[in-house]
Scaffold this motif. Sequence first.
Motif, PDB file in Angstrom:
ATOM      1  N   GLY A  12      -4.463 -21.053  -8.697  1.00  0.00           N
ATOM      2  CA  GLY A  12      -5.076 -20.136  -7.732  1.00  0.00           C
ATOM      3  C   GLY A  12      -4.094 -19.668  -6.673  1.00  0.00           C
ATOM      4  O   GLY A  12      -4.461 -19.501  -5.507  1.00  0.00           O
ATOM      5  N   ALA A  13      -2.845 -19.449  -7.079  1.00  0.00           N
ATOM      6  CA  ALA A  13      -1.812 -19.062  -6.110  1.00  0.00           C
ATOM      7  C   ALA A  13      -1.272 -17.657  -6.389  1.00  0.00           C
ATOM      8  O   ALA A  13      -0.141 -17.342  -6.057  1.00  0.00           O
ATOM      9  N   SER A  14      -2.103 -16.802  -7.021  1.00  0.00           N
ATOM     10  CA  SER A  14      -1.654 -15.442  -7.297  1.00  0.00           C
ATOM     11  C   SER A  14      -1.870 -14.561  -6.075  1.00  0.00           C
ATOM     12  O   SER A  14      -2.930 -14.614  -5.449  1.00  0.00           O
ATOM     13  N   PRO A  15      -0.872 -13.728  -5.713  1.00  0.00           N
ATOM     14  CA  PRO A  15      -1.025 -12.839  -4.571  1.00  0.00           C
ATOM     15  C   PRO A  15      -1.673 -11.507  -4.940  1.00  0.00           C
ATOM     16  O   PRO A  15      -1.756 -10.611  -4.102  1.00  0.00           O
ATOM     17  N   GLU A  16      -2.094 -11.348  -6.211  1.00  0.00           N
ATOM     18  CA  GLU A  16      -2.604 -10.064  -6.674  1.00  0.00           C
ATOM     19  C   GLU A  16      -3.700  -9.530  -5.760  1.00  0.00           C
ATOM     20  O   GLU A  16      -4.479 -10.290  -5.180  1.00  0.00           O
ATOM     21  N   ARG A  17      -3.762  -8.203  -5.667  1.00  0.00           N
ATOM     22  CA  ARG A  17      -4.766  -7.554  -4.825  1.00  0.00           C
ATOM     23  C   ARG A  17      -6.155  -7.780  -5.417  1.00  0.00           C
ATOM     24  O   ARG A  17      -6.307  -8.011  -6.623  1.00  0.00           O
ATOM     25  N   ALA A  18      -7.164  -7.692  -4.574  1.00  0.00           N
ATOM     26  CA  ALA A  18      -8.544  -7.762  -5.047  1.00  0.00           C
ATOM     27  C   ALA A  18      -8.924  -6.417  -5.657  1.00  0.00           C
ATOM     28  O   ALA A  18      -8.243  -5.408  -5.451  1.00  0.00           O
ATOM     29  N   GLY A  19     -10.017  -6.407  -6.398  1.00  0.00           N
ATOM     30  CA  GLY A  19     -10.420  -5.210  -7.129  1.00  0.00           C
ATOM     31  C   GLY A  19     -10.566  -3.969  -6.272  1.00  0.00           C
ATOM     32  O   GLY A  19     -10.246  -2.861  -6.710  1.00  0.00           O
ATOM     33  N   LEU A  20     -11.060  -4.116  -5.049  1.00  0.00           N
ATOM     34  CA  LEU A  20     -11.288  -2.957  -4.191  1.00  0.00           C
ATOM     35  C   LEU A  20     -10.062  -2.580  -3.356  1.00  0.00           C
ATOM     36  O   LEU A  20     -10.056  -1.549  -2.686  1.00  0.00           O
ATOM     37  N   ASP A  21      -9.023  -3.420  -3.377  1.00  0.00           N
ATOM     38  CA  ASP A  21      -7.798  -3.094  -2.634  1.00  0.00           C
ATOM     39  C   ASP A  21      -7.083  -1.929  -3.318  1.00  0.00           C
ATOM     40  O   ASP A  21      -6.948  -1.910  -4.538  1.00  0.00           O
ATOM     41  N   VAL A  22      -6.618  -0.985  -2.516  1.00  0.00           N
ATOM     42  CA  VAL A  22      -5.886   0.167  -3.062  1.00  0.00           C
ATOM     43  C   VAL A  22      -4.460  -0.263  -3.398  1.00  0.00           C
ATOM     44  O   VAL A  22      -3.765  -0.834  -2.549  1.00  0.00           O
ATOM     45  N   PRO A  23      -3.991  -0.016  -4.625  1.00  0.00           N
ATOM     46  CA  PRO A  23      -2.591  -0.357  -4.944  1.00  0.00           C
ATOM     47  C   PRO A  23      -1.637   0.373  -3.995  1.00  0.00           C
ATOM     48  O   PRO A  23      -1.873   1.531  -3.645  1.00  0.00           O
ATOM     49  N   ALA A  24      -0.584  -0.317  -3.597  1.00  0.00           N
ATOM     50  CA  ALA A  24       0.426   0.319  -2.743  1.00  0.00           C
ATOM     51  C   ALA A  24       1.326   1.177  -3.621  1.00  0.00           C
ATOM     52  O   ALA A  24       1.878   0.695  -4.611  1.00  0.00           O
ATOM     53  N   VAL A  25       1.463   2.444  -3.269  1.00  0.00           N
ATOM     54  CA  VAL A  25       2.357   3.366  -3.989  1.00  0.00           C
ATOM     55  C   VAL A  25       3.425   3.801  -2.988  1.00  0.00           C
ATOM     56  O   VAL A  25       3.187   4.651  -2.130  1.00  0.00           O
ATOM     57  N   ILE A  26       4.588   3.157  -3.070  1.00  0.00           N
ATOM     58  CA  ILE A  26       5.624   3.309  -2.043  1.00  0.00           C
ATOM     59  C   ILE A  26       6.753   4.205  -2.547  1.00  0.00           C
ATOM     60  O   ILE A  26       7.397   3.899  -3.555  1.00  0.00           O
ATOM     61  N   ALA A  27       6.996   5.307  -1.839  1.00  0.00           N
ATOM     62  CA  ALA A  27       8.154   6.152  -2.130  1.00  0.00           C
ATOM     63  C   ALA A  27       9.339   5.628  -1.332  1.00  0.00           C
ATOM     64  O   ALA A  27       9.247   5.457  -0.111  1.00  0.00           O
ATOM     65  N   VAL A  28      10.435   5.338  -2.013  1.00  0.00           N
ATOM     66  CA  VAL A  28      11.674   4.896  -1.349  1.00  0.00           C
ATOM     67  C   VAL A  28      12.567   6.136  -1.284  1.00  0.00           C
ATOM     68  O   VAL A  28      13.194   6.516  -2.272  1.00  0.00           O
TER      69      VAL A  28
END
Length: 398
Positions: free
Chosen positions: A91-107
């Motif tokens: 139970g140590a996964s940092p994955e986002r929850a279902g309703l969390d918006v994925p981060a889409v980061i432009a570098v």
Amino acid sequence: MHSIVSQIGELADAGERMIERLRRKAFLPESRKGLNLRFGIAEAAQLLGCSTNRIRMAEDDGRLPPPPPSDNGRRPGYTVDELLNMRRVLGASPERAGLDVPAVIAVQNFKGGVGKSTVTCHLAHYLAVQGYRVLVVDCDSQATTTTLFGFNPHFNIQREETLYPYLSIDPTQADLLYAVKRTPWPNVDLIPSNLELFDVEYELAAAGSDGGSVLAARFRKLKQGLADLARDYDIVLLDPPPALGTISLAVMQAANALLVPLAATTPDFCSTVQFLSMMDQVIGQLQGAGISVDYSFVRLICSKFDANDPSHAMVRAIMEQSFGPALLPVPILDSAEISHAALRMMTVYELERPIGTPRTHKRCRANLDEALGQIEQLVRQGWGRVTPASEEALIHAA
């Protein structure tokens, strides 16, 4: 007649052949990049935020497979795959929850040589070690990021494997699934690039002269395609071209966060100020055309920082005074270890052992963890969470 201009093509061909030789040498014996990382039980426990005892208990009671067999009396350590399985079981996964918006980061920065692709690849691998599901999208026809992931854009990647079939004026693909490639990291995928992706710039620029409606449609299309893909990931990293073209504009609109790397030199500072000013104007024009642009965070990160160079310290002080909290407090240090790894088409996170001295490697890795961890925290804050405290920290707090 042999013209001077024809030498350009000859130089390019000679360079491409050398890149392939370097790639084959770096990735022997299978000529394809592999991942041979191992994590000792102490490092695994630290990454999972638990005690070594908890891992051993799970191995003893069968929830985890038995520990790796000893090699000359020493455990070789856990693979990335085994580490990901540990996270799931414990139970140590940092994955986002279902309703969390994925981060889409432009570098992004329009100034070349600021370490944009180096930051992108190191950030992808840092996040992979932390247990996130990551997609890297190489939108730059120079394809540095694709090369660092072990593909030769000239020999290994066809135009049909890039964003081109999806973004072109006559698209042959309706979604982006076709372009996703597995990488040696089990939780990092890549959409590669090559020089032919630049054809999209020509096509869209020509179409844009007829009123811009085609451009607007393409901008929305990239955003939608990435949003569909992002459902299977926690974080998407976009590496756009270092120039204000149609692909860069599409990436700016598709992203929901912006990371701007810049080196600690006066030309880089001045160029970045111009970049931010141009971004402001362009975003205003996009919004005026009904194309929404919104970011959960905008941050600048100082890359290639030499702590022993007084001029770097002076420019960084100017950055802090100008940008305030938008400048991340921990810079990425200019380290020989990063350069040595790049020569092998790798990041520091892929090295099985130090290339330079162990001390240099340890200092470089610790700096990267701290600097890139700042971005992880911003993502988690966007999900309404902070990085979970480890058992050890909770015990000390008690």
